[in-house]
Design an enzyme around this catalytic site. Structure first.
Site, PDB file in Angstrom:
ATOM      1  N   LYS A  42       0.843  -1.207   0.000  1.00  0.00           N
ATOM      2  CA  LYS A  42       0.000   0.000   0.000  1.00  0.00           C
ATOM      3  C   LYS A  42       0.876   1.254   0.000  1.00  0.00           C
ATOM      4  O   LYS A  42       2.092   1.168   0.188  1.00  0.00           O
ATOM      5  CB  LYS A  42      -0.933  -0.022   1.221  1.00  0.00           C
ATOM      6  CG  LYS A  42      -0.221  -0.075   2.547  1.00  0.00           C
ATOM      7  CD  LYS A  42      -1.181  -0.245   3.705  1.00  0.00           C
ATOM      8  CE  LYS A  42      -0.375  -0.242   5.008  1.00  0.00           C
ATOM      9  NZ  LYS A  42      -1.190  -0.087   6.196  1.00  0.00           N
ATOM     10  N   ARG A 137      -9.402  -0.138  16.429  1.00  0.00           N
ATOM     11  CA  ARG A 137      -9.440   0.603  15.174  1.00  0.00           C
ATOM     12  C   ARG A 137     -10.471  -0.126  14.325  1.00  0.00           C
ATOM     13  O   ARG A 137     -11.600  -0.292  14.753  1.00  0.00           O
ATOM     14  CB  ARG A 137      -8.019   0.645  14.570  1.00  0.00           C
ATOM     15  CG  ARG A 137      -7.766   1.830  13.662  1.00  0.00           C
ATOM     16  CD  ARG A 137      -6.348   1.870  13.143  1.00  0.00           C
ATOM     17  NE  ARG A 137      -5.972   0.639  12.442  1.00  0.00           N
ATOM     18  CZ  ARG A 137      -4.841   0.479  11.769  1.00  0.00           C
ATOM     19  NH1 ARG A 137      -3.964   1.446  11.708  1.00  0.00           N
ATOM     20  NH2 ARG A 137      -4.569  -0.657  11.156  1.00  0.00           N
ATOM     21  N   TYR A 263      17.413  30.183   6.891  1.00  0.00           N
ATOM     22  CA  TYR A 263      16.262  30.939   7.389  1.00  0.00           C
ATOM     23  C   TYR A 263      16.311  31.094   8.905  1.00  0.00           C
ATOM     24  O   TYR A 263      16.604  30.149   9.627  1.00  0.00           O
ATOM     25  CB  TYR A 263      14.953  30.230   7.022  1.00  0.00           C
ATOM     26  CG  TYR A 263      14.595  30.314   5.559  1.00  0.00           C
ATOM     27  CD1 TYR A 263      14.348  31.544   4.944  1.00  0.00           C
ATOM     28  CD2 TYR A 263      14.481  29.163   4.793  1.00  0.00           C
ATOM     29  CE1 TYR A 263      14.005  31.608   3.603  1.00  0.00           C
ATOM     30  CE2 TYR A 263      14.135  29.222   3.451  1.00  0.00           C
ATOM     31  CZ  TYR A 263      13.907  30.456   2.864  1.00  0.00           C
ATOM     32  OH  TYR A 263      13.570  30.523   1.537  1.00  0.00           O
ATOM     33  N   MET A 311      13.091  24.336   1.206  1.00  0.00           N
ATOM     34  CA  MET A 311      12.243  23.536   0.314  1.00  0.00           C
ATOM     35  C   MET A 311      13.077  22.736  -0.689  1.00  0.00           C
ATOM     36  O   MET A 311      12.756  21.581  -0.993  1.00  0.00           O
ATOM     37  CB  MET A 311      11.264  24.446  -0.444  1.00  0.00           C
ATOM     38  CG  MET A 311      10.228  23.659  -1.236  1.00  0.00           C
ATOM     39  SD  MET A 311       9.094  24.723  -2.138  1.00  0.00           S
ATOM     40  CE  MET A 311       8.102  25.430  -0.829  1.00  0.00           C
TER      41      MET A 311
END
Length: 372
Positions: A42, A137, A263, A311
């Site tokens: 998955k 769950r 930053y 980023m």
């Protein structure tokens, strides 16, 4: 054909080592020789590429497990014959047509789904009853399993019924909850003659009593483990990381002592420093770690990460490293720098890191012959 090491066309990439994938399957088979292996693929095979992984291993596993119908169809498009179990998507009655059309197994975890199956008119479907052994769950109550099993047995459009539950704490060392779940599982399973499945990766590695007829390894297929804690060794397992996350240095420069980097200026150099920018950042899925131990691997040596992760870039201190230049290759995790360690710095788990590698990073399957 370029040798991968000399190919400068890439900025960042994830090598998917198919030899390591096969090696890990061998380790899993040795750990649970009596069990059938359901490979969990998955979430795009935990970020490794569902189609790549499915294609590579379908001859060596007994079934596949996915989370969604769309993933099941994707798996079915690669291989036509091995069972595909959809673990958590059956929340609308008309979805049963997909299970029929693509020959997928449905997981029944509530009474409503039983009603839908009673009304279902198509070709016979295989189902797994999922019951709750303590995780709270998905899953029917343990006390309802026998009733549901009998109801499903009476439905002519159901051909195979199997039983499953899921372990919540199997990777937590010294935790007794798994024993309690196992007791519940055995109490329910002993009353029903069918194939059964309980073990996830941690169950395969640590709890032989959970193996039953089917094991469901996910993370360990990909050579990672959630079990590794400080000082913890699992001697009989030699798992190899399947994903090598790599990037290139895109610039190198020298800056004075006392200078802020990145930053917010949270880091300042303590000496004249040679720094390098790695061409990969949180836009590629690398976590925004703020841990003094965080580093990358350059020529098998650790280079500390300094300042905030951007980023598209990570700044590293390469003052102590020789012959560093733009284009030099960097390992973010893989051989020599485990994803478990990166996850510790990031305050998360290997699962999340693997799943978060973004589509900006090309996945490149490699085998031995590609390295020669």
């Amino acid at each position: 054909m370029h040798h991968p090491e000399s190919d400068y066309s890439w900025r960042a990439r994830a090598l998917i080592d198919l030899d390591s994938l096969h090696h890990n399957i061998g380790q899993i088979r040795r750990a649970a020789p009596q069990s059938q292996l359901m490979a969990v693929i998955k979430a795009d095979a935990y970020g490794h590429g569902l189609e790549t992984v499915c294609q590579a291993i379908h001859k060596r596993v007994d079934a596949f497990a996915v989370a969604t119908i769309a993933e099941g169809i994707q798996c079915r498009c690669v291989q036509a014959y091995k069972p595909v179990v959809v673990l958590s998507e059956l929340w609308r009655q008309d979805q049963l047509q997909c299970f029929d059309q693509y020959h997928m197994h449905a997981v029944v975890h509530n009474q409503q789904q039983v009603k839908w199956l009673e009304e279902y008119q198509g070709n016979p479907i295989s189902v797994w009853i999922k019951f709750d052994s303590g995780m709270n769950r998905l899953g029917v109550d343990a006390d309802e399993v026998q009733t549901i099993y009998k109801k499903l047995q009476d439905i002519p459009t159901i051909k195979n019924i199997r039983l499953m539950s899921h372990l919540a704490n199997a990777d937590v060392i010294g935790d007794d909850f798994t024993n309690r779940q196992l007791e519940v599982f055995n109490r329910v399973a002993d009353k029903i003659k069918c194939e059964k499945s309980l073990a996830n990766s941690a169950g395969v590695m640590r709890w032989p009593a959970t193996h039953f007829s089917w094991i469901r390894p996910g993370l360990m297929l990909y050579g990672a483990t959630a079990c590794k804690q400080q000082g913890d060794k699992i001697p009989k397992f030699d798992l190899k990381p399947v994903m090598q996350l790599q990037a290139r240095l895109i610039a190198v420069k020298t800056i004075a002592a006392g200078q802020p980097v990145g930053y917010g200026g949270i880091f300042r150099t303590r000496r004249i420093s040679k720094i390098a920018m790695v061409g990969l950042g949180y836009g590629d899925g690398y976590p925004r770690v703020e841990d003094s131990r965080a580093c990358v691997l350059i020529a098998n040596q650790r280079a500390p990460i300094i300042g905030r992760i951007s980023m598209d870039m990570i700044t590293v201190d390469v003052t102590n490293l020789e012959s560093i230049k733009a284009g030099t290759q960097v390992t973010l995790w893989g051989h020599g720098l485990s994803i478990e360690e990166v996850a510790q710095w990031a305050g998360t788990i290997p699962y999340e890191l693997l799943c978060k590698v973004t589509t900006r990073i090309p996945r490149l399957p490699v085998k031995k012959k590609d390295h020669e």
